[in-house]
Design a protein around this motif. Structure first.
Motif, PDB file in Angstrom:
ATOM      1  N   GLN A  38       0.844  -1.183   0.000  1.00 10.73           N
ATOM      2  CA  GLN A  38       0.000   0.000   0.000  1.00 10.73           C
ATOM      3  C   GLN A  38       0.877   1.231   0.000  1.00 10.73           C
ATOM      4  N   GLU A  43      -4.874   2.566  -2.675  1.00  7.55           N
ATOM      5  CA  GLU A  43      -5.441   1.364  -2.096  1.00  7.55           C
ATOM      6  C   GLU A  43      -4.385   0.267  -2.031  1.00  7.55           C
ATOM      7  N   GLU A  45      -2.744  -3.173  -2.791  1.00  5.85           N
ATOM      8  CA  GLU A  45      -2.763  -3.973  -4.008  1.00  5.85           C
ATOM      9  C   GLU A  45      -1.960  -5.256  -3.852  1.00  5.85           C
ATOM     10  N   ALA A  60       1.694  -9.523  -9.780  1.00  2.96           N
ATOM     11  CA  ALA A  60       1.065  -8.374 -10.412  1.00  2.96           C
ATOM     12  C   ALA A  60       1.886  -7.997 -11.641  1.00  2.96           C
ATOM     13  N   GLN A 108      -8.651 -12.465  -2.538  1.00  2.00           N
ATOM     14  CA  GLN A 108      -8.419 -11.019  -2.633  1.00  2.00           C
ATOM     15  C   GLN A 108      -8.416 -10.357  -1.262  1.00  2.00           C
TER      16      GLN A 108
END
Length: 123
Positions: A38, A43, A45, A60, A108
């Motif tokens: 973060q 936000e 991630e 990612a 998540q």
């Protein structure tokens, strides 16, 4: 479940850091592990995850090819090797895990979180 992250710090762009997360409180080898981050004003991630067996890893898009997640089940520890760091990688990094056994990746919204370790990349 307790997760203790370490290894953050200040590094110049292009440099490397290795984060560690030591887990306790249950049988480490049965659970997927991962890292989130973060940045200020943003936000949280997803960064990377590794399956319970270590056979499956996910990243990612922003870190793929630069970061490597790994685990040592004999030490109950998950690692995040971060190379070619960029200023945009600056964030608090959190390790996380779920309640699900034998998972290939994290949900998540993982069930358990470490306290976070600060990574700052200067330009």
């Amino acid at each position: 479940v307790q997760l203790q992250a370490s290894g953050g710090g200040l590094v110049q762009a292009g440099g490397s850091l290795r984060l560690s997360c030591a887990a306790s409180g249950r049988t480490f080898s049965l659970y997927a592990m991962g890292w989130f981050r973060q940045a200020p004003g943003k936000e949280r991630e997803f960064v990377a995850s590794i399956s319970w067996s270590g056979d499956n890893t996910y990243y990612a898009g922003s870190v793929k090819g630069r970061f490597t997640i790994s685990r040592d089940n004999t030490k109950n520890t998950v690692y995040l090797q971060m190379n070619s760091l960029k200023p945009e990688d600056t964030a608090v990094y959190y390790c996380a895990t779920d309640r699900r056994v034998w998972a290939t990746t994290l949900t998540q919204e993982p069930d358990y979180w470490g306290q976070g370790t600060q990574v700052t990349v200067s330009s």
